[in-house]
Design a protein around this motif. Structure first.
Motif, PDB file in Angstrom:
ATOM      1  N   THR A  63      42.275  42.654  33.212  1.00 31.85           N
ATOM      2  CA  THR A  63      42.171  41.841  34.422  1.00 31.85           C
ATOM      3  C   THR A  63      43.558  41.722  35.042  1.00 31.85           C
ATOM      4  O   THR A  63      44.506  41.306  34.369  1.00 31.85           O
ATOM      5  CB  THR A  63      41.633  40.431  34.101  1.00 31.85           C
ATOM      6  OG1 THR A  63      40.375  40.552  33.431  1.00 31.85           O
ATOM      7  CG2 THR A  63      41.455  39.618  35.367  1.00 31.85           C
ATOM      8  N   ALA A 104      41.249  41.702  39.962  1.00 27.78           N
ATOM      9  CA  ALA A 104      40.653  43.029  39.837  1.00 27.78           C
ATOM     10  C   ALA A 104      40.451  43.327  38.355  1.00 27.78           C
ATOM     11  O   ALA A 104      41.159  42.802  37.496  1.00 27.78           O
ATOM     12  CB  ALA A 104      41.541  44.091  40.482  1.00 27.78           C
ATOM     13  N   GLU A 130      39.695  46.487  35.406  1.00 21.44           N
ATOM     14  CA  GLU A 130      39.612  47.892  35.009  1.00 21.44           C
ATOM     15  C   GLU A 130      39.045  47.947  33.589  1.00 21.44           C
ATOM     16  O   GLU A 130      39.236  47.020  32.800  1.00 21.44           O
ATOM     17  CB  GLU A 130      40.978  48.562  35.009  1.00 21.44           C
ATOM     18  CG  GLU A 130      41.684  48.614  36.347  1.00 21.44           C
ATOM     19  CD  GLU A 130      43.069  49.214  36.192  1.00 21.44           C
ATOM     20  OE1 GLU A 130      43.178  50.460  36.201  1.00 21.44           O
ATOM     21  OE2 GLU A 130      44.026  48.434  36.024  1.00 21.44           O
ATOM     22  N   MET A 139      33.079  42.571  36.434  1.00 22.22           N
ATOM     23  CA  MET A 139      33.646  41.526  37.285  1.00 22.22           C
ATOM     24  C   MET A 139      33.120  40.140  36.915  1.00 22.22           C
ATOM     25  O   MET A 139      33.705  39.129  37.306  1.00 22.22           O
ATOM     26  CB  MET A 139      33.363  41.831  38.757  1.00 22.22           C
ATOM     27  CG  MET A 139      34.117  43.041  39.290  1.00 22.22           C
ATOM     28  SD  MET A 139      33.812  43.365  41.037  1.00 22.22           S
ATOM     29  CE  MET A 139      34.524  41.915  41.787  1.00 22.22           C
ATOM     30  N   GLU A 188      42.636  37.952  44.671  1.00 18.64           N
ATOM     31  CA  GLU A 188      43.329  39.181  44.318  1.00 18.64           C
ATOM     32  C   GLU A 188      42.935  39.727  42.950  1.00 18.64           C
ATOM     33  O   GLU A 188      43.455  40.735  42.497  1.00 18.64           O
ATOM     34  CB  GLU A 188      44.854  38.941  44.340  1.00 18.64           C
ATOM     35  CG  GLU A 188      45.384  38.084  43.193  1.00 18.64           C
ATOM     36  CD  GLU A 188      45.091  36.607  43.334  1.00 18.64           C
ATOM     37  OE1 GLU A 188      45.276  35.867  42.359  1.00 18.64           O
ATOM     38  OE2 GLU A 188      44.671  36.196  44.429  1.00 18.64           O
TER      39      GLU A 188
END
Length: 601
Positions: free
Chosen positions: A98, A28, A30, A41, A26
């Protein structure tokens, strides 16, 4: 001190990884913005050093300085889209965040670019609960390439961590972060670990020749100290697929030397309110293959079992560091390799049956697909270490008449329609369809009518199913007919018999029907397999099963010499180990005598 000395004190511990980049799907990221080449990432993958000394266009790269151009496929982390000034200060501070499911945060790690010698000097760490700012830490004057921020007490139910960089260590350059993450793990030992059981075996098949795939299991009982598992900071992390790593150790030279027993993944948590214990059941990585659909392997002339096995594992999302395939499978060349639609577990089972292989997870969390191999060791188990000893030969261990099936597949010259369906693809939509075929085919092809405005993104096909992704590049929905064609296949089955005439005369016919596979594709291969099975099952040596004090250094396919109470010894290959720890260690081992023709390493 060695395990053969029957040590009175045996130690144990387990590590539970509640969150890392592998099991936390899960995660992610930005950012405030990215440079022309930036990989945000990568910041949660656990890298500690870039793969290159990246060349920059800000005046800091010189000829002969070992600089290389940054590119896709390299590890350099996140680069911001803005530069700091001559004092290293950012006018508009860049940030990276994160996010994840709610979890406790005990610490967080920030790593700059060690190859370029750059790192954040002044920065702010902000922890969020949803959209709410829960906690902030300002770091001023940092001079470390790697900086760990510890939180005491742990921050609970955090869903996002953000770093905002105000000042950088190098003037007139971009912010560069290789890592902005921290795994969450805890170790349990002593009174926190009540007991555990770990089971590893080559195959769970009840057949005499037990080739095939097997998932190992483990179970643990932990002390629910301060109710942290159901009322405390771990309550939101009792999830499936948490990584659990058990160890057994003994004292050597004043220190405890631990041996890892494998890596398992949580399958069931039980936290009763009326007890102070937590029960945890786990399986290994192989079990997850049952959840992955395998479209099949296309009808391919001259391929081999190695290529098919690798295709299955890569379909399951594994990279080459996560599996080991026996090189000997490259010698198992097929006239026309193919597999039908199934899941990745069932597909690997077919490979094992077709190549007389085992598939299991080793203690380094790698999936191993391997022929019948003996790893030669000098390990011995003396009678005074054994509390239960049983050796037996049953009728199922002895066979003198063996049947092996093989298949032959031929393809027709004419094309046939295997699947035809009408689909509607929305404007700017990317649509994926799995199609089951009406018949087995080879050399499959996909077409659309009408096709204007549609782009085939991908198409993969086995012999009885296909999967394709199509993209509509227009601003209007398109209804089209998707047609998959190919050459129809005709598949027939034959059976060969391998028998020992003298044995049949003396003992009568003891039949064994080998579990078949369509990857056995010639008379010669079936005969070869029948002879190998006869050599194994015709010995009548049976199996041995013992319960003893244990040694975690005994692994699957290791040889071990076992002595009975009369002093007689024989060398066996380990096929099964069950480790039980409850303050002391007890191990159950099953094995068979090494037979001629088995490869030794």
């Amino acid at each position: 001190m060695e395990y053969t000395d029957n040590p009175r004190k045996v130690y144990a511990k387990i590590r539970i990884v509640y969150s890392d980049s592998e099991i936390s799907k899960e995660l992610a990221v930005e950012t405030s913005g990215n440079g022309a080449i930036s990989f945000p990432m990568q910041t949660y993958k656990g890298y500690i050093s870039p793969t290159i000394k990246a060349c920059t266009m800000d005046g800091h790269s010189t000829m002969g300085g070992g600089f290389q151009m940054n590119d896709v496929g390299l590890i350099t982390g996140w680069w911001s889209d803005c530069h700091c000034d001559s004092n290293g200060v950012f006018v508009n501070p860049p940030w990276l965040a994160t996010s994840f499911i709610a979890r406790p945060v005990i610490s967080w790690t920030v790593i700059g670019d060690s190859k370029l010698g750059q790192y954040p000097v002044d920065f702010t760490i902000t922890a969020y609960r949803g959209e709410e700012v829960f906690h902030m830490v300002d770091v001023v004057g940092n001079a470390e390439m790697s900086r760990r921020i510890a939180f005491e007490p742990p921050l609970e139910d955090i869903t996002k961590i953000q770093i905002t960089v105000q000042k950088w260590s190098t003037a007139n350059t971009k912010a560069k972060l290789l890592q902005f993450f921290d795994i969450l793990e805890e170790e349990y030992s002593g009174s926190d670990l009540i007991d555990f059981e770990v089971l590893e075996e080559l195959s769970s098949s009840s057949e005499s020749a037990g080739y095939g795939i097997n998932s190992d299991t483990a179970s643990f009982t932990l002390y629910n100290k301060e109710r942290k598992f159901d009322k405390g900071y771990l309550r939101s992390l009792l999830l499936l697929n948490r990584k659990v790593i058990p160890y057994i150790g003994i004292e050597r030279d004043g220190e405890i030397d631990y041996t890892k027993l494998g890596t398992f993944y949580s399958d069931e948590w039980t936290v009763p309110q009326t007890d102070i214990t937590v029960k945890l059941k786990c399986v290994d990585k192989l079990m997850s293959l049952q959840l992955v659909t395998y479209i099949g392997f296309p009808f391919t002339a001259g391929t081999n079992l190695y290529a098919i096995a690798e295709n299955i594992l890569q379909t399951a999302g594994l990279d080459s560091s996560q599996y080991v395939i026996d090189e000997n499978l490259k010698e198992d060349v097929l006239y026309s390799g193919y597999l039908r639609k199934s899941n990745c577990w069932e597909a690997l089972q077919e490979v094992c049956y077709g190549g007389l292989c085992y598939a299991y997870c080793d203690r380094d969390d790698r999936i191993v697909i391997i022929k019948d191999t003996a790893h030669i060791t000098d390990m011995q188990i003396a009678a005074n270490s054994i509390t239960a000893y049983e050796r037996k030969t049953t009728m199922t261990d002895f066979s003198n008449y063996i049947e092996v099936d093989y298949t032959e597949a031929t393809e027709s010259a004419e094309l046939t329609v295997a699947s035809e369906s009408m689909v509607t693809v929305g404007p700017k939509e990317r649509l994926t369809i799995v199609a089951d075929y009406a018949t087995e085919i080879s050399s499959s092809s996909l077409s659309f009518l009408p096709s204007v405005g549609l782009e085939i993104v991908s198409f993969e096909s086995g012999v009885n199913a296909g999967k394709f992704t199509v993209y509509n590049s227009t601003d209007a929905a398109i209804t089209t007919t998707a047609t998959i064609k190919g050459h129809s296949l005709s598949i027939t089955k034959q059976t060969i018999v391998t028998q020992d005439e003298e044995s049949i005369k003396q003992w009568g016919r003891q039949e064994y029907k080998y579990t078949g596979s369509e990857l056995i594709q010639s008379y010669g291969k079936a005969v070869e397999m029948g002879e190998k099975l006869m050599a194994e099952l015709g010995q009548g040596n049976g199996r041995i099963s013992i319960t003893w004090r244990g040694n975690p250094n005994l692994k699957l396919q290791d040889t071990v010499r076992i002595f009975d109470r009369f002093g007689d010894g024989a060398t066996y290959i380990a096929e099964f180990n069950r480790f039980k720890y409850d303050g002391g260690l007890k191990e159950e081992t099953k094995g068979r005598i090494i037979h001629d023709g088995m490869e030794r390493t």
